[in-house]
Design a protein around this motif. Structure first.
Motif, PDB file in Angstrom:
ATOM      1  N   LEU A  58       0.825  -1.213   0.000  1.00 26.07           N
ATOM      2  CA  LEU A  58       0.000   0.000   0.000  1.00 26.07           C
ATOM      3  C   LEU A  58       0.857   1.260   0.000  1.00 26.07           C
ATOM      4  O   LEU A  58       0.635   2.185  -0.794  1.00 26.07           O
ATOM      5  CB  LEU A  58      -0.915   0.028   1.230  1.00 26.07           C
ATOM      6  N   THR A  59       1.825   1.306   0.919  1.00 25.96           N
ATOM      7  CA  THR A  59       2.620   2.521   1.044  1.00 25.96           C
ATOM      8  C   THR A  59       3.448   2.788  -0.207  1.00 25.96           C
ATOM      9  O   THR A  59       3.722   3.944  -0.532  1.00 25.96           O
ATOM     10  CB  THR A  59       3.545   2.451   2.274  1.00 25.96           C
ATOM     11  N   TYR A  85       2.531   6.489  -1.070  1.00 25.40           N
ATOM     12  CA  TYR A  85       3.502   7.478  -0.584  1.00 25.40           C
ATOM     13  C   TYR A  85       4.892   7.270  -1.177  1.00 25.40           C
ATOM     14  O   TYR A  85       5.894   7.258  -0.449  1.00 25.40           O
ATOM     15  CB  TYR A  85       3.586   7.418   0.940  1.00 25.40           C
ATOM     16  N   PRO A  86       5.019   7.127  -2.500  1.00 23.68           N
ATOM     17  CA  PRO A  86       6.358   6.925  -3.082  1.00 23.68           C
ATOM     18  C   PRO A  86       7.256   8.148  -2.918  1.00 23.68           C
ATOM     19  O   PRO A  86       8.481   8.029  -2.963  1.00 23.68           O
ATOM     20  CB  PRO A  86       6.054   6.670  -4.570  1.00 23.68           C
ATOM     21  N   GLU A  94       8.208   8.195   8.445  1.00 15.40           N
ATOM     22  CA  GLU A  94       7.861   8.590   7.085  1.00 15.40           C
ATOM     23  C   GLU A  94       6.373   8.324   6.825  1.00 15.40           C
ATOM     24  O   GLU A  94       5.696   9.121   6.194  1.00 15.40           O
ATOM     25  CB  GLU A  94       8.725   7.822   6.073  1.00 15.40           C
ATOM     26  N   VAL A  95       5.882   7.184   7.316  1.00 11.65           N
ATOM     27  CA  VAL A  95       4.466   6.825   7.171  1.00 11.65           C
ATOM     28  C   VAL A  95       3.981   6.242   8.496  1.00 11.65           C
ATOM     29  O   VAL A  95       4.707   5.485   9.147  1.00 11.65           O
ATOM     30  CB  VAL A  95       4.237   5.800   6.037  1.00 11.65           C
ATOM     31  N   THR A  96       2.768   6.600   8.906  1.00 13.76           N
ATOM     32  CA  THR A  96       2.195   6.124  10.163  1.00 13.76           C
ATOM     33  C   THR A  96       0.890   5.387   9.915  1.00 13.76           C
ATOM     34  O   THR A  96       0.060   5.818   9.113  1.00 13.76           O
ATOM     35  CB  THR A  96       1.928   7.303  11.116  1.00 13.76           C
ATOM     36  N   HIS A 143      -1.271   7.648   7.165  1.00 15.12           N
ATOM     37  CA  HIS A 143      -0.951   9.033   6.803  1.00 15.12           C
ATOM     38  C   HIS A 143       0.553   9.247   6.809  1.00 15.12           C
ATOM     39  O   HIS A 143       1.327   8.428   7.333  1.00 15.12           O
ATOM     40  CB  HIS A 143      -1.636  10.015   7.757  1.00 15.12           C
ATOM     41  N   ARG A 144       0.975  10.354   6.233  1.00 19.41           N
ATOM     42  CA  ARG A 144       2.390  10.714   6.241  1.00 19.41           C
ATOM     43  C   ARG A 144       2.820  11.102   7.652  1.00 19.41           C
ATOM     44  O   ARG A 144       2.095  11.805   8.359  1.00 19.41           O
ATOM     45  CB  ARG A 144       2.626  11.886   5.283  1.00 19.41           C
TER      46      ARG A 144
END
Length: 350
Positions: A200-201, A205-206, A239-241, A283-284
């Motif tokens: 997913l990430t 969020y690349p 970076e991602v949560t 989220h970020r």
């Protein structure tokens, strides 16, 4: 996570951990403390505006900062010591919850992951399967089955009531559990991140390391009428949560999201998001957010700060400087001296 040659972890912390982002709860303020002289120059007038008007109040602030700095300086050693004691003395109530099984996962979550792994994957198709909250790149989806959430909370409560030592999840949360100390990393959190969240990430969020997440910090936080009620506006060391609501019964306590932390507060509006049990919000990490007070009951949340050494090695997200590395334990704070080997291949391919 040990280096086979020297027995040390390949992950490091940044030296700013003992100086930056110290949270003063009474004033809802994050501060940097290097010396008392620097602190007085930087924060005395601001603290006065926030109600810290007497010298005694200021001295109380300095005392709390000193205690927090001492806690952080000893954290690597004390955390390792706690983990050793917990392993020796604690007997789990539900030992199976420490090992991730597909039966724990919500059918919709498995459908989303399967789509991300498929040859026909596309961003458009993925967005059809997710709920985007207020167009801020905050995504909602069910993560776990409710029965698993209930068993996990029972296990956490059992540990909480035991005599085993416990540490604070982070600077801002006073109640909760560090999951690495309890033994969840290897069998649960790492496979969840690598096998299920990474697909997913990588798509969502690349631009902020979503393709190269190679470490994490996982913990649970608890909100209770007699303990922590809410969480102040902040950003994460990630970076991602992923934030999953585990239960139990509570009212209100919605989350709210702003923009990235680089955007001035007076130039952004916050959007309130309901957080339902079993659902995760992705989220970020650098996105400003907080939690409104619960008005009754008790709430448990699973938080996974996912980190990409490829990104944070360039710039520490907490001090905005090139990281000065110090040794850590386990995944530490996700910095490496060299490109981390775990997901570099997939960084180039996905």
């Amino acid at each position: 996570m040990k280096n086979e040659e020297d027995g040390k972890s390949p992950f490091y912390i940044c030296s700013c951990f003992t100086t930056d982002n110290i949270f003063l709860e009474d004033y809802k303020l994050h501060v940097r403390f290097v010396t008392e002289q620097q602190f007085r120059l930087d924060y005395r007038k601001l603290l006065e505006r926030l109600g810290c008007v007497t010298e005694q109040q200021f001295e109380d602030v300095l005392k709390k900062i000193s205690q927090e700095v001492d806690r952080r300086r000893c954290l690597v050693v004390t955390s390792a010591e706690r983990a050793t004691v917990i392993k020796d003395v604690y007997r789990p109530l539900h030992s199976h919850v420490y090992h991730l099984q597909e039966s724990y996962l919500a059918p919709k979550f498995k459908q989303i992951v399967e789509f991300c792994r498929s040859s026909c994957v596309s961003e458009e198709g993925l967005f059809d399967l997710l709920e985007e909250e207020a167009a801020r790149r905050v995504y909602r989806f069910p993560v776990f089955e409710k029965s698993f959430c209930e068993e996990l909370v029972e296990e956490l409560e059992h540990f909480e009531q035991s005599s085993a030592p416990k540490g604070r999840p982070n600077t801002m949360n006073h109640y909760g559990i560090l999951l690495n100390e309890l033994g969840f990393d290897e069998g649960f959190i790492t496979p969840l991140r690598e096998q299920y969240l990474h697909p997913l990430t990588s798509l969502l969020y690349p631009d902020c390391g979503g393709r190269c997440l190679d470490s994490h910090k996982a913990f649970v936080v608890k909100y209770d009428m007699n303990e922590d009620l809410d969480l102040s506006y902040h950003y994460d060391n990630a970076e991602v949560t992923l934030n999953v609501s585990l239960g139990k019964d509570f009212t209100e306590g919605n989350l709210y999201f702003g923009d990235l932390r680089q955007v001035p507060l007076n130039e952004t509006e916050c959007s309130e998001v309901e957080h339902k049990v079993t659902d995760g919000l992705l989220h970020r990490g650098q996105q400003m957010h907080g939690a409104l007070p619960i008005s009754s009951g008790q709430r448990w949340n699973l938080i996974i700060w996912m980190r990409a050494s490829q990104e944070r090695n360039k710039l520490c997200p907490m001090c905005n400087r090139r990281p000065t590395l110090e040794e850590g334990e386990g995944f530490a704070d996700g910095f490496t001296k060299h490109p981390a080997p775990l997901l570099n291949a997939s960084c180039a391919l996905t």
